[in-house]
Scaffold this active site. Structure first.
Site, PDB file in Angstrom:
ATOM      1  N   GLY A  10       0.849  -1.183   0.000  1.00 29.61           N
ATOM      2  CA  GLY A  10       0.000   0.000   0.000  1.00 29.61           C
ATOM      3  C   GLY A  10       0.882   1.228   0.000  1.00 29.61           C
ATOM      4  N   CYS A  11       0.478   2.238   0.718  1.00 28.99           N
ATOM      5  CA  CYS A  11       1.216   3.495   0.799  1.00 28.99           C
ATOM      6  C   CYS A  11       2.652   3.245   1.272  1.00 28.99           C
ATOM      7  CB  CYS A  11       0.497   4.438   1.764  1.00 28.99           C
ATOM      8  SG  CYS A  11       1.418   5.931   2.160  1.00 28.99           S
ATOM      9  N   PHE A  12       3.622   3.598   0.429  1.00 21.87           N
ATOM     10  CA  PHE A  12       5.007   3.328   0.824  1.00 21.87           C
ATOM     11  C   PHE A  12       5.454   4.187   1.984  1.00 21.87           C
ATOM     12  CE2 PHE A  12       6.095   5.291  -3.594  1.00 21.87           C
ATOM     13  CZ  PHE A  12       5.769   6.577  -3.202  1.00 21.87           C
TER      14      PHE A  12
END
Length: 162
Positions: A10-12
């Protein structure tokens, strides 16, 4: 020996710090899985490239095992969500473990099999052969250090921090 592991969670921004806590030498935000060369954040975010937001975790395999990194990764995502992670939706936010060799592939497969057995639910984490990694724009690197208030807000609003 210094090695690199690749995880799409997902969001790094959200998964970078935990690997630094557990001994990674370096964690770089970027993009993997697609075919477009040098994708941009805007194109990846808008699902135009086939890439996922990915982190490259550099580690010393004499101090930290690949198996431990896989466990850390799985403990910090929702492995049963095939549509993205938390509020981040779409292919670019889906989860993947990119393996470099057959040993890493086997470790990833065993970890997912253990999760399935434990939860009686099949994880939606994709296991793919690593093919390329493109470093994200500089403002994404170590976002949690550069923008601590915005990072904290992202964790809360995304549902990652309960």
């Amino acid at each position: 020996m210094i090695k690199t592991a690749y995880f799409a969670g997902g969001c790094f921004w959200c998964i970078t710090p935990v690997f630094k806590i557990y001994g990674a030498k370096n964690v770089v935000s970027g993009y993997s899985g697609g075919d477009e060369v040098n994708p941009t954040y805007e194109d990846v975010k808008h699902q135009k490239t086939g890439h996922r937001e990915t982190i490259a975790v550099t580690y010393d395999d004499e101090k930290t095992s690949y198996e431990k990194l896989v466990q850390i990764f799985l403990a910090n995502i929702d492995p049963y969500d095939g549509g993205g992670q938390f509020i981040d939706r779409g292919h670019s936010y889906t989860t993947a473990i990119y393996y470099n060799d057959e040993k890493e592939k086997e470790i990833a497969e065993k970890a997912l099999e253990a999760l399935e057995k434990e939860a009686s639910e099949k994880p939606e984490v994709v296991i793919e052969k690593f093919k390329s990694f493109y470093e994200a724009e500089e403002y994404h690197q170590d976002y949690y250090l550069k923008n601590p208030e915005a990072f904290e807000k992202e964790l809360i609003e995304s549902g990652r921090k309960k």
